[in-house]
Each structure stands twice: as structure tokens, then as C-alpha cells.
Design a protein around this motif. Structure first.
Motif, PDB file in Angstrom:
ATOM      1  N   UNK A  57     -44.345 -34.682 -50.432  1.00  0.00           N
ATOM      2  CA  UNK A  57     -45.102 -34.438 -49.205  1.00  0.00           C
ATOM      3  C   UNK A  57     -45.419 -35.737 -48.461  1.00  0.00           C
ATOM      4  N   UNK A  58     -44.973 -36.864 -48.974  1.00  0.00           N
ATOM      5  CA  UNK A  58     -45.236 -38.127 -48.312  1.00  0.00           C
ATOM      6  C   UNK A  58     -44.721 -39.294 -49.111  1.00  0.00           C
ATOM      7  N   UNK A  59     -45.021 -40.477 -48.604  1.00  0.00           N
ATOM      8  CA  UNK A  59     -44.547 -41.691 -49.278  1.00  0.00           C
ATOM      9  C   UNK A  59     -45.420 -42.870 -48.897  1.00  0.00           C
ATOM     10  N   UNK A  60     -45.245 -43.949 -49.627  1.00  0.00           N
ATOM     11  CA  UNK A  60     -45.834 -45.235 -49.281  1.00  0.00           C
ATOM     12  C   UNK A  60     -45.134 -46.293 -50.117  1.00  0.00           C
ATOM     13  N   UNK A  61     -45.311 -47.514 -49.721  1.00  0.00           N
ATOM     14  CA  UNK A  61     -44.792 -48.633 -50.482  1.00  0.00           C
ATOM     15  C   UNK A  61     -45.898 -49.629 -50.719  1.00  0.00           C
ATOM     16  N   UNK A  62     -45.717 -50.472 -51.735  1.00  0.00           N
ATOM     17  CA  UNK A  62     -46.672 -51.546 -52.011  1.00  0.00           C
ATOM     18  C   UNK A  62     -45.919 -52.862 -52.146  1.00  0.00           C
ATOM     19  N   UNK A  63     -46.281 -53.808 -51.313  1.00  0.00           N
ATOM     20  CA  UNK A  63     -45.800 -55.178 -51.447  1.00  0.00           C
ATOM     21  C   UNK A  63     -46.803 -55.918 -52.308  1.00  0.00           C
ATOM     22  N   UNK A  64     -46.331 -56.730 -53.244  1.00  0.00           N
ATOM     23  CA  UNK A  64     -47.193 -57.554 -54.086  1.00  0.00           C
ATOM     24  C   UNK A  64     -46.972 -59.014 -53.729  1.00  0.00           C
ATOM     25  N   UNK A  65     -48.069 -59.728 -53.560  1.00  0.00           N
ATOM     26  CA  UNK A  65     -47.970 -61.147 -53.243  1.00  0.00           C
ATOM     27  C   UNK A  65     -49.250 -61.851 -53.657  1.00  0.00           C
ATOM     28  N   UNK A  66     -49.200 -63.171 -53.672  1.00  0.00           N
ATOM     29  CA  UNK A  66     -50.394 -63.986 -53.854  1.00  0.00           C
ATOM     30  C   UNK A  66     -50.549 -64.834 -52.609  1.00  0.00           C
ATOM     31  N   UNK A  67     -51.712 -64.779 -52.005  1.00  0.00           N
ATOM     32  CA  UNK A  67     -51.978 -65.512 -50.769  1.00  0.00           C
ATOM     33  C   UNK A  67     -53.092 -66.525 -51.026  1.00  0.00           C
ATOM     34  N   UNK A  68     -52.980 -67.665 -50.381  1.00  0.00           N
ATOM     35  CA  UNK A  68     -53.944 -68.738 -50.613  1.00  0.00           C
ATOM     36  C   UNK A  68     -55.368 -68.340 -50.258  1.00  0.00           C
ATOM     37  N   UNK A  69     -55.567 -67.451 -49.300  1.00  0.00           N
ATOM     38  CA  UNK A  69     -56.910 -67.120 -48.833  1.00  0.00           C
ATOM     39  C   UNK A  69     -57.546 -65.934 -49.537  1.00  0.00           C
ATOM     40  N   UNK A  70     -56.746 -65.140 -50.285  1.00  0.00           N
ATOM     41  CA  UNK A  70     -57.350 -63.953 -50.896  1.00  0.00           C
ATOM     42  C   UNK A  70     -56.858 -63.671 -52.311  1.00  0.00           C
ATOM     43  N   UNK A  71     -55.947 -64.483 -52.827  1.00  0.00           N
ATOM     44  CA  UNK A  71     -55.459 -64.271 -54.184  1.00  0.00           C
ATOM     45  C   UNK A  71     -54.369 -63.218 -54.245  1.00  0.00           C
ATOM     46  N   UNK A  72     -54.265 -62.583 -55.406  1.00  0.00           N
ATOM     47  CA  UNK A  72     -53.231 -61.579 -55.622  1.00  0.00           C
ATOM     48  C   UNK A  72     -53.567 -60.327 -54.819  1.00  0.00           C
ATOM     49  N   UNK A  73     -52.583 -59.841 -54.044  1.00  0.00           N
ATOM     50  CA  UNK A  73     -52.880 -58.717 -53.155  1.00  0.00           C
ATOM     51  C   UNK A  73     -51.753 -57.694 -53.126  1.00  0.00           C
ATOM     52  N   UNK A  74     -52.145 -56.507 -52.723  1.00  0.00           N
ATOM     53  CA  UNK A  74     -51.223 -55.426 -52.390  1.00  0.00           C
ATOM     54  C   UNK A  74     -51.252 -55.252 -50.881  1.00  0.00           C
ATOM     55  N   UNK A  75     -50.083 -54.946 -50.335  1.00  0.00           N
ATOM     56  CA  UNK A  75     -50.012 -54.538 -48.937  1.00  0.00           C
ATOM     57  C   UNK A  75     -49.354 -53.168 -48.880  1.00  0.00           C
ATOM     58  N   UNK A  76     -50.155 -52.098 -48.708  1.00  0.00           N
ATOM     59  CA  UNK A  76     -49.552 -50.774 -48.522  1.00  0.00           C
ATOM     60  C   UNK A  76     -48.737 -50.778 -47.233  1.00  0.00           C
ATOM     61  N   UNK A  77     -47.593 -50.148 -47.288  1.00  0.00           N
ATOM     62  CA  UNK A  77     -46.664 -50.143 -46.166  1.00  0.00           C
ATOM     63  C   UNK A  77     -46.123 -48.727 -45.985  1.00  0.00           C
ATOM     64  N   UNK A  78     -45.785 -48.380 -44.763  1.00  0.00           N
ATOM     65  CA  UNK A  78     -45.207 -47.081 -44.380  1.00  0.00           C
ATOM     66  C   UNK A  78     -45.858 -45.895 -45.103  1.00  0.00           C
ATOM     67  N   UNK A  79     -47.193 -45.844 -44.973  1.00  0.00           N
ATOM     68  CA  UNK A  79     -47.928 -44.711 -45.546  1.00  0.00           C
ATOM     69  C   UNK A  79     -47.662 -43.503 -44.649  1.00  0.00           C
TER      70      UNK A  79
END
Length: 141
Positions: A57-79
Motif C-alpha cells: 500500500x506504499x513505500x519509503x526509503x531510508x538514506x543513512x549518513x553521518x553529518x558533522x552537525x547532527x551525527x548519525x542520521x536517517x533521511x526518509x525519502x519518497x514516502x
């Protein structure tokens, strides 16, 4: 309704391509969209299906990265959630699930982009505790 979120691996992930095409505001041809998606799967990206029992019934993606200003993060994409399933609390469930999944992986921040004109998504993300911190700029070269 029994909603679940399933990690899709390899060619199995192609099941969400029709949803990506619906969201495809840049009108990328399907063959190019498919090639780009296959490349994304080799990077720091995971694709997920949203299911009601066995029905996609749907989809989403998660990008994983580490950024200098916030540390380890997820970026949900195409929800994307099928129109027939919207306004039923699935988005809230999804972002609660992403937080739990992120904590299991040591993620400390979730950040995302949404189109400027997508006002319903802005309201939704504010209601989920997100803050707008800036603009996302794009320049094709």
C-alpha cells in the motif's frame, strides 16, 4: 488493518517502482528511474514496502549518513501511501517505526526534504515533531 514495514532487498525492491513513478515530478523515464534506483540500492540506502497484511500500500526509503552537525542520521525519502489508505494514522505509525529502527542502528537524527508546495506534508511533519531548518537547493549540471 495490520500495517507492516518490510525491508526490500535487491530486485525485490523494484516492486515499489510504480509508486516512485507516481511521485516522479521530474518525469524521469521509467528505464532511467529503474537504473538510478538500482544504483541507490548499492549505496547507503534501504528500500521498504508498506503493507496491509500482504497487500503493498506504499513505500519509503531510508538514506543513512553521518553529518558533522547532527551525527548519525536517517533521511526518509519518497514516502508514499496509497490514497485509499491516507488519513488512517499510517504515516504516524511509520515515523514512530523509523525512530525505533533508527535507535536500534545508533541513529540520533532524522531529517528529510519535502516539496515546497506540498503543504499537507509540511503540516504532517510539524505534527511529528520536525522543524523546518532551511531550504534544499538543486542545480542540474
Amino acid at each position: 488493518m495490520q500495517v507492516t514495514f518490510k525491508l526490500l532487498k535487491g530486485e525485490e525492491a523494484e516492486i515499489i517502482l510504480p509508486y516512485l513513478d507516481i511521485m516522479n515530478e521530474q518525469k524521469v523515464p521509467m528505464d532511467l528511474l529503474k537504473a538510478r534506483f538500482a544504483e541507490m540500492l548499492t549505496q547507503h540506502y534501504e528500500a521498504f514496502g508498506i503493507y496491509d497484511s500482504e497487500q503493498l500500500i506504499g513505500c519509503f526509503g531510508l538514506w543513512s549518513t553521518t553529518r558533522h552537525y547532527c551525527g548519525k542520521s536517517f533521511e526518509p525519502d519518497h514516502v508514499y501511501i496509497d490514497e485509499a489508505y491516507r488519513s488512517k494514522g499510517i504515516g504516524k505509525q511509520l515515523f514512530e517505526w523509523i525512530e525505533v529502527y533508527g535507535k536500534e542502528k545508533g541513529v540520533t537524527t532524522i531529517e528529510l526534504n519535502t516539496y515546497v508546495q506540498n503543504f499537507p506534508s509540511h503540516k504532517f511533519y510539524y505534527n511529528q515533531g520536525f522543524n523546518a531548518l532551511g531550504y534544499h537547493f538543486l542545480k542540474k549540471i
